[in-house]
Enzyme design. Sequence first.
Site, PDB file in Angstrom:
ATOM      1  N   GLY A  31       0.649  -1.225   0.036  1.00  0.00           N
ATOM      2  CA  GLY A  31      -0.025  -0.039   0.007  1.00  0.00           C
ATOM      3  C   GLY A  31       0.945   1.114   0.105  1.00  0.00           C
ATOM      4  N   CYS A  32       0.233   2.370  -0.307  1.00  0.00           N
ATOM      5  CA  CYS A  32       0.851   3.588  -0.370  1.00  0.00           C
ATOM      6  C   CYS A  32       1.529   4.123   0.960  1.00  0.00           C
ATOM      7  CB  CYS A  32       0.047   4.703  -1.098  1.00  0.00           C
ATOM      8  SG  CYS A  32      -1.663   4.926  -0.424  1.00  0.00           S
ATOM      9  N   TYR A  33       0.737   4.049   1.865  1.00  0.00           N
ATOM     10  CA  TYR A  33       0.824   4.478   3.200  1.00  0.00           C
ATOM     11  C   TYR A  33       2.055   3.378   3.832  1.00  0.00           C
ATOM     12  CZ  TYR A  33      -2.779   7.940   4.088  1.00  0.00           C
ATOM     13  OH  TYR A  33      -3.635   8.835   4.051  1.00  0.00           O
ATOM     14  N   THR A  48       4.354   1.795   2.219  1.00  0.00           N
ATOM     15  CA  THR A  48       5.585   1.966   1.439  1.00  0.00           C
ATOM     16  C   THR A  48       6.326   3.221   2.088  1.00  0.00           C
ATOM     17  OG1 THR A  48       4.755   1.005  -0.773  1.00  0.00           O
ATOM     18  CG2 THR A  48       6.489   2.655  -0.880  1.00  0.00           C
ATOM     19  N   ALA A  49       5.784   4.358   2.240  1.00  0.00           N
ATOM     20  CA  ALA A  49       6.377   5.660   2.546  1.00  0.00           C
ATOM     21  C   ALA A  49       6.788   5.411   3.949  1.00  0.00           C
ATOM     22  CB  ALA A  49       5.264   6.865   2.517  1.00  0.00           C
TER      23      ALA A  49
END
Length: 358
Positions: free
Chosen positions: A160-162, A164-165
């Site tokens: 997911g994007c969250y 990953t960061a």
Amino acid sequence: MERIRVCVVGATGFAGIEVCRLVLGHPNMELAMATDRKEAGTRLDAVYPSFAGACDLELSLPEPDAIAQAADVAFLAVPHTASLALTPELLRRGVTVLDLSADYRLHDPQVYEQWYNTPHTSPELLSQTVYGLPELNREGILAVAERHAAGQAVLVSVPGCYPTATALAATPALSAGLAGGDLVIADAISGVSGAGRGANARTHYCHANESVEAYGVAKHRHTPEIEQTLSEVAGRQMNVVFTPHLAPLTRGLLSTVYLEAADGVTAEDVQAAYEARFANEPLVTVLPAGSMPSTSSVFGTARAQVGVALDARRRRTIIASCAIDNLGKGAAAQAVQNANIVLGLPELAGIDMPAPLV
């Protein structure tokens, strides 16, 4: 080299159409099929006029037999549970799957059921799935690439994007042993496209514009994925307090994490650890000491920028911030990066671009 035939399932969603855009510009891939249940029978460039002149595909229904006939690789840009129904059928038909949904990210099906409120119908695939965050799990992805080269259809679960960061922000401190304790606090901000193409009251322009708000507090579904990843990095159970925020941005994501510094750790130690950890990662840039990343610097790209600092007052705290494009490194571009590795292509093929200047 013969071009690799690609199907994008869920092609009209924001992540799906971004995969289509990247595949159309990829030197080794061909967009052979695009599917969408609601828009089947409509041309893709009728839904997204920016594709006029670049793609004349008509959207199809996501039928496994048709996908297997048309494509070698399928990108599944679908909501959770949709992949559960489709992925096993595609794998059985010899199609390699890059799954952008959450359905195969969590190792424990019971954890999945707890957070997503639905049974996991193919738990036998979890042990065969690789978590596709190359900067943390390149060896695992390369092992799957060997299986693919031997003729197997394989499954990559794209993070997911969250997560990953947040993982890119926290990993160097945890892997270098610079963080003590078992707590990670993560505050993250995402653009509105992270909520998907379907509008709701929160993402409507009149509500989201000129406003920032926290949501999913203490219950966001990305929390167990972040905990799973950071616990594996640290080699011990980590507990995550994760608070996402919605900002009036079209795209972009910034995650800032806070970790208690181990005794004796200096700001120079932290900066050096981050620079060393990502020194050979072509898509991650560690900014100079004193600099922090911005979403505009990675807009529209597969890249991540990380900045780090040490707050030496009172409870000594490592503060690390990572900026990505939520549709780029947070979804579509990361999926293509994984596909490149699995297919034996140059890792940056089709995704090696800087952010636009304005």
